[in-house]
Motif scaffolding. Structure first.
Motif, PDB file in Angstrom:
ATOM      1  N   GLN A   3       0.833  -1.194  -0.017  1.00  0.00           N
ATOM      2  CA  GLN A   3       0.131   0.019  -0.144  1.00  0.00           C
ATOM      3  C   GLN A   3       0.894   1.270  -0.035  1.00  0.00           C
ATOM      4  N   GLN A   4       1.827   1.054  -1.017  1.00  0.00           N
ATOM      5  CA  GLN A   4       2.817   2.367  -1.029  1.00  0.00           C
ATOM      6  C   GLN A   4       2.318   3.585  -1.843  1.00  0.00           C
ATOM      7  N   VAL A   5       1.257   2.787  -2.718  1.00  0.00           N
ATOM      8  CA  VAL A   5       0.583   4.041  -3.701  1.00  0.00           C
ATOM      9  C   VAL A   5      -0.928   3.710  -3.599  1.00  0.00           C
ATOM     10  N   ASP A   6      -1.506   4.838  -3.968  1.00  0.00           N
ATOM     11  CA  ASP A   6      -3.034   5.008  -3.852  1.00  0.00           C
ATOM     12  C   ASP A   6      -3.590   4.918  -5.110  1.00  0.00           C
ATOM     13  N   VAL A   7      -3.283   5.131  -6.162  1.00  0.00           N
ATOM     14  CA  VAL A   7      -3.692   4.978  -7.451  1.00  0.00           C
ATOM     15  C   VAL A   7      -2.510   4.499  -8.561  1.00  0.00           C
ATOM     16  N   SER A   8      -2.814   3.625  -9.215  1.00  0.00           N
ATOM     17  CA  SER A   8      -1.864   3.261 -10.217  1.00  0.00           C
ATOM     18  C   SER A   8      -2.364   2.601 -11.633  1.00  0.00           C
ATOM     19  N   ALA A   9      -1.630   2.891 -12.476  1.00  0.00           N
ATOM     20  CA  ALA A   9      -1.945   2.450 -13.764  1.00  0.00           C
ATOM     21  C   ALA A   9      -1.261   1.118 -13.921  1.00  0.00           C
ATOM     22  N   MET A  10      -1.990  -0.022 -14.584  1.00  0.00           N
ATOM     23  CA  MET A  10      -1.421  -1.320 -14.589  1.00  0.00           C
ATOM     24  C   MET A  10      -2.461  -2.058 -15.735  1.00  0.00           C
ATOM     25  N   PRO A  11      -1.700  -3.266 -15.953  1.00  0.00           N
ATOM     26  CA  PRO A  11      -2.389  -4.218 -16.907  1.00  0.00           C
ATOM     27  C   PRO A  11      -3.717  -4.673 -16.416  1.00  0.00           C
ATOM     28  N   SER A  12      -4.691  -4.666 -17.287  1.00  0.00           N
ATOM     29  CA  SER A  12      -6.038  -5.019 -16.708  1.00  0.00           C
ATOM     30  C   SER A  12      -5.932  -6.474 -15.972  1.00  0.00           C
ATOM     31  N   ASN A  13      -5.458  -7.593 -16.656  1.00  0.00           N
ATOM     32  CA  ASN A  13      -5.272  -8.761 -16.295  1.00  0.00           C
ATOM     33  C   ASN A  13      -4.690  -8.985 -14.621  1.00  0.00           C
ATOM     34  N   LEU A  14      -3.821  -7.870 -14.448  1.00  0.00           N
ATOM     35  CA  LEU A  14      -2.879  -7.830 -13.234  1.00  0.00           C
ATOM     36  C   LEU A  14      -3.863  -7.317 -12.145  1.00  0.00           C
ATOM     37  N   ALA A  15      -4.725  -6.404 -12.583  1.00  0.00           N
ATOM     38  CA  ALA A  15      -5.728  -5.809 -11.615  1.00  0.00           C
ATOM     39  C   ALA A  15      -6.648  -6.834 -10.830  1.00  0.00           C
ATOM     40  N   ALA A  16      -7.221  -7.674 -12.045  1.00  0.00           N
ATOM     41  CA  ALA A  16      -7.976  -9.037 -11.646  1.00  0.00           C
ATOM     42  C   ALA A  16      -7.119  -9.672 -10.754  1.00  0.00           C
ATOM     43  N   ILE A  17      -6.072 -10.167 -11.048  1.00  0.00           N
ATOM     44  CA  ILE A  17      -5.171 -11.009  -9.995  1.00  0.00           C
ATOM     45  C   ILE A  17      -5.271 -10.341  -8.525  1.00  0.00           C
ATOM     46  N   PHE A  18      -4.895  -8.897  -8.641  1.00  0.00           N
ATOM     47  CA  PHE A  18      -4.832  -8.436  -7.118  1.00  0.00           C
ATOM     48  C   PHE A  18      -6.159  -8.330  -6.448  1.00  0.00           C
ATOM     49  N   TYR A  19      -7.311  -8.373  -7.347  1.00  0.00           N
ATOM     50  CA  TYR A  19      -8.549  -8.474  -6.411  1.00  0.00           C
ATOM     51  C   TYR A  19      -8.975  -9.709  -6.114  1.00  0.00           C
ATOM     52  N   ASN A  20      -8.716 -10.739  -6.886  1.00  0.00           N
ATOM     53  CA  ASN A  20      -8.938 -12.258  -6.549  1.00  0.00           C
ATOM     54  C   ASN A  20      -8.169 -12.728  -5.529  1.00  0.00           C
ATOM     55  N   LYS A  21      -6.759 -11.925  -5.086  1.00  0.00           N
ATOM     56  CA  LYS A  21      -6.034 -12.388  -4.189  1.00  0.00           C
ATOM     57  C   LYS A  21      -6.466 -11.636  -2.521  1.00  0.00           C
ATOM     58  N   GLY A  22      -7.482 -10.973  -2.746  1.00  0.00           N
ATOM     59  CA  GLY A  22      -7.753 -10.257  -1.595  1.00  0.00           C
ATOM     60  C   GLY A  22      -7.344  -8.792  -1.395  1.00  0.00           C
ATOM     61  N   GLN A  23      -6.552  -8.163  -2.306  1.00  0.00           N
ATOM     62  CA  GLN A  23      -6.171  -6.780  -2.278  1.00  0.00           C
ATOM     63  C   GLN A  23      -7.237  -5.782  -2.319  1.00  0.00           C
ATOM     64  N   PRO A  24      -7.543  -4.940  -1.521  1.00  0.00           N
ATOM     65  CA  PRO A  24      -8.450  -4.033  -1.502  1.00  0.00           C
ATOM     66  C   PRO A  24      -8.372  -2.977  -2.607  1.00  0.00           C
ATOM     67  N   ILE A  25      -8.628  -3.417  -3.870  1.00  0.00           N
ATOM     68  CA  ILE A  25      -8.411  -2.386  -5.107  1.00  0.00           C
ATOM     69  C   ILE A  25      -9.884  -2.401  -5.637  1.00  0.00           C
ATOM     70  N   LYS A  26      -9.894  -1.304  -6.661  1.00  0.00           N
ATOM     71  CA  LYS A  26     -10.934  -1.049  -7.539  1.00  0.00           C
ATOM     72  C   LYS A  26     -10.503  -0.788  -8.648  1.00  0.00           C
TER      73      LYS A  26
END
Length: 321
Positions: free
Chosen positions: A79-102
């Motif tokens: 949680q060193q950053v609040d908003v980040s650009a990233m590949p769309s599949n990586l966003a799904a991975i973070f979310y499915n691993k329980g990381q609090p992202i949207k």
């Protein structure tokens, strides 16, 4: 003298109260760290920081660059950053691993190109028996390229080589150590400028995607996410999306002016390269929930090949702003 002495305590009280209110106002100013790679998806974030576009909302913005997906993973998990650009599949991975992202939005729909020394390479079939350099093994560029190649009968004859990042890919290509490399803007334009008439934009990945999957023609490659505590602040995320969208549109319509500002964040990249990168990227910010069908169609194609590429399952509704 008596009048002066009677006014002094009142003046001191007013001064003290003013200082107190000022200190409270400063302390209430929100600090948000935006992050992204040295790619077009980050340009609107850079513009937001330069212009402090959320100042009226009491938000101070700063920008940090990440150089590879592993560094990004550490920044998000910590949680060193609040908003980040990233590949769309990586966003799904973070979310499915329980990381609090949207997922706030998707803004990159065309940015990948196979660059070749051979002017006659226009199809995957013409790569039969050749070596192709891919950046970021097991991340978006290589996952996407190999998924497209799996539709071709020559997929087993391709020899893959991997690099740690896009800069390493460009260096290997410019040094003549590889003949074909998958690149993203602005690195593609950088290579083309460094050695004019030596390299060719051989295969556009978004175009090949449309040909391979005509029922899911859109390729939602990257966007921005909210991380940690701000991911539940819908009002703030709406403001971030609107500002990002505004800056993306301005950048697309004013590429030269946009490049001048982006160059302050990427001083080693020549401005003409930044301009060309903007002109060769489909940059259009669309709110995540508004393009959810396109995102899910893309995820389903990736999931059919390797479910780990999206974290094992489709993200739930809470993933989308």
């Amino acid at each position: 003298m008596k009048i002066f002495s009677s006014l002094l305590p009142r003046a001191l009280w007013v001064f003290t109260a003013t200082c107190l209110f000022a200190s409270v106002a400063v302390s209430e100013e929100r600090q948000l760290i935006l992050a992204g790679p040295a790619a077009v998806v980050s340009y609107p974030l850079m513009l937001m920081v330069k212009r402090q576009s959320l100042e009226q909302a009491g938000v101070d913005l700063s920008f940090e660059q990440w150089r590879n997906p592993d560094q990004l993973r550490a920044m998000i998990a910590g949680q060193q950053v609040d908003v980040s650009a990233m590949p769309s599949n990586l966003a799904a991975i973070f979310y499915n691993k329980g990381q609090p992202i949207k997922l706030i939005n998707i803004s990159i729909w065309d940015i990948m190109t196979l660059v070749s020394r051979d002017p006659n390479i226009h199809s995957f079939e013409q790569l039969a028996g050749k070596e192709v350099l891919l950046p970021f093994k097991n991340d978006m560029p290589s996952i996407l390229f190999r998924r497209l190649l799996s539709e071709s009968p020559i997929s087993q004859s391709i020899r893959y080589r991997y690099s740690q990042n896009l800069l390493a890919s460009s260096q290997l290509l410019l040094a003549g150590k590889v003949d074909h490399a998958l690149l993203l803007e602005p690195v593609t334009s950088l290579v083309m400028q460094r050695q004019p008439n030596r390299f060719y934009r051989s295969i556009n990945i978004s175009q090949k995607w449309r040909e391979s999957f005509p029922k899911q023609p859109d390729l939602p490659q990257a966007g921005i996410i909210a991380n940690g505590s701000i991911s539940s602040d819908v009002a703030l995320l709406e403001k971030i999306h609107q500002e990002y969208k505004k800056q993306a549109l301005w950048c697309r319509n004013q590429p030269h002016d946009c490049a001048v500002i982006v160059a302050e964040f990427l001083p080693k990249v020549p401005k003409p390269v930044l301009v060309e990168a903007i002109n060769n990227t489909h940059l259009e910010a669309k709110k995540a929930s508004s393009v959810r069908p396109a995102i899910e169609a893309f995820y389903q194609v990736l999931q059919a090949t390797n479910s780990k590429s999206i974290g094992g399952r489709l993200p739930q509704q809470g993933f989308y702003l």
